[in-house]
Design an enzyme around this catalytic site. Sequence first.
Site, short mmCIF file in Angstrom:
data_model
loop_
_atom_site.label_atom_id
_atom_site.label_comp_id
_atom_site.label_asym_id
_atom_site.label_seq_id
_atom_site.Cartn_x
_atom_site.Cartn_y
_atom_site.Cartn_z
N SER A 1 -16.79 19.94 49.60
CA SER A 1 -17.49 19.51 50.81
C SER A 1 -16.67 18.46 51.56
O SER A 1 -15.87 17.73 50.98
CB SER A 1 -18.85 18.92 50.47
OG SER A 1 -19.64 19.83 49.76
N1 SAH Z 1 -20.08 19.80 44.95
C1 SAH Z 1 -18.85 20.56 45.12
C2 SAH Z 1 -18.87 21.44 46.37
C3 SAH Z 1 -19.39 22.69 46.00
S1 SAH Z 1 -19.36 24.07 47.10
C4 SAH Z 1 -17.64 19.68 45.15
O1 SAH Z 1 -17.78 18.46 45.14
O2 SAH Z 1 -16.53 20.21 45.16
C5 SAH Z 1 -20.85 24.82 46.43
C6 SAH Z 1 -20.76 25.29 45.00
O3 SAH Z 1 -22.03 25.80 44.65
C7 SAH Z 1 -19.76 26.41 44.77
O4 SAH Z 1 -18.86 26.05 43.76
C8 SAH Z 1 -20.64 27.60 44.35
O5 SAH Z 1 -20.03 28.44 43.40
C9 SAH Z 1 -21.85 26.88 43.77
N2 SAH Z 1 -23.07 27.68 43.72
C10 SAH Z 1 -23.56 28.53 44.66
N3 SAH Z 1 -24.73 29.05 44.24
C11 SAH Z 1 -24.99 28.53 43.01
C12 SAH Z 1 -26.03 28.68 42.06
N4 SAH Z 1 -27.07 29.49 42.27
N5 SAH Z 1 -25.95 27.98 40.91
C13 SAH Z 1 -24.92 27.16 40.67
N6 SAH Z 1 -23.89 26.97 41.52
C14 SAH Z 1 -23.93 27.65 42.68
#
Ligand code: SAH
Length: 216
Positions: A67
Amino acid sequence: MPRSYADRLYSTRRKALVKHLRERGITNERVLRAIEAVPRHAFVEPAFQERAYEDEALPIGNNQTISQPFTVAYQTSLLDPQPGERILEIGTGSGYQAAVLCEMEAQVFSVERHRALLQRAKRKLQGLGYRVRTRHADGTQGWPGMSPYHGIIVTAGAESVPDPLLGQLRPDGGRLVIPVGKQGAHIMQRIVRTDEDTYERESFDAFRFVPLVDEE
Ligand code: SAH
């Protein structure tokens, strides 16, 4: 050990990033201090390290992104984790947000559905000395075994608020920070559980997130 040129350079850039976040309206000093402390360049792909302290989302593989720093600062400010609190993150991704929560001395739990991403994030967090308990699972179900939580932060965009997350909040003020809406325009929401079955909902600004995939 004397700090390397790269360390000093990145530390200077982190200070500039924090100044930028202040100018964009972030006022939570504990959040700003955490962002000043976490080496974001360690969480992005090597090809993007030079850009790690720009206020941009960057690719982390598997079609996912770390993000934007402003978004991390904004969500973390709404969550406002206190030392010792149990915090659940949905969407470990690169592990960066989890590291920010660790710097704020929360007890951090994080769920990710992409096994490869989770493995990479775990290795990074461990290497940097951040203690995060992780789980490979569908985060729309939360992590019931470790609940209740003082706070839950969802870092992917949801079409609606998953019920299991509400049930895993502490009934004495547990808060959920989650972007909700259609692709491309997720409204940041904060839902506070003030009683066994009372939830107070507030809406904030719109953001763009990768989708929270509901595996049901
Ligand atoms: N917090 C992260 C940014 C993540 S982007 C950071 O600091 O880098 C969003 C993430 O959510 C992705 O890695 C994606 O794979 C995950 N995601 C999407 N749907 C999900 C679900 N149902 N359960 C767990 N993770 C999920």
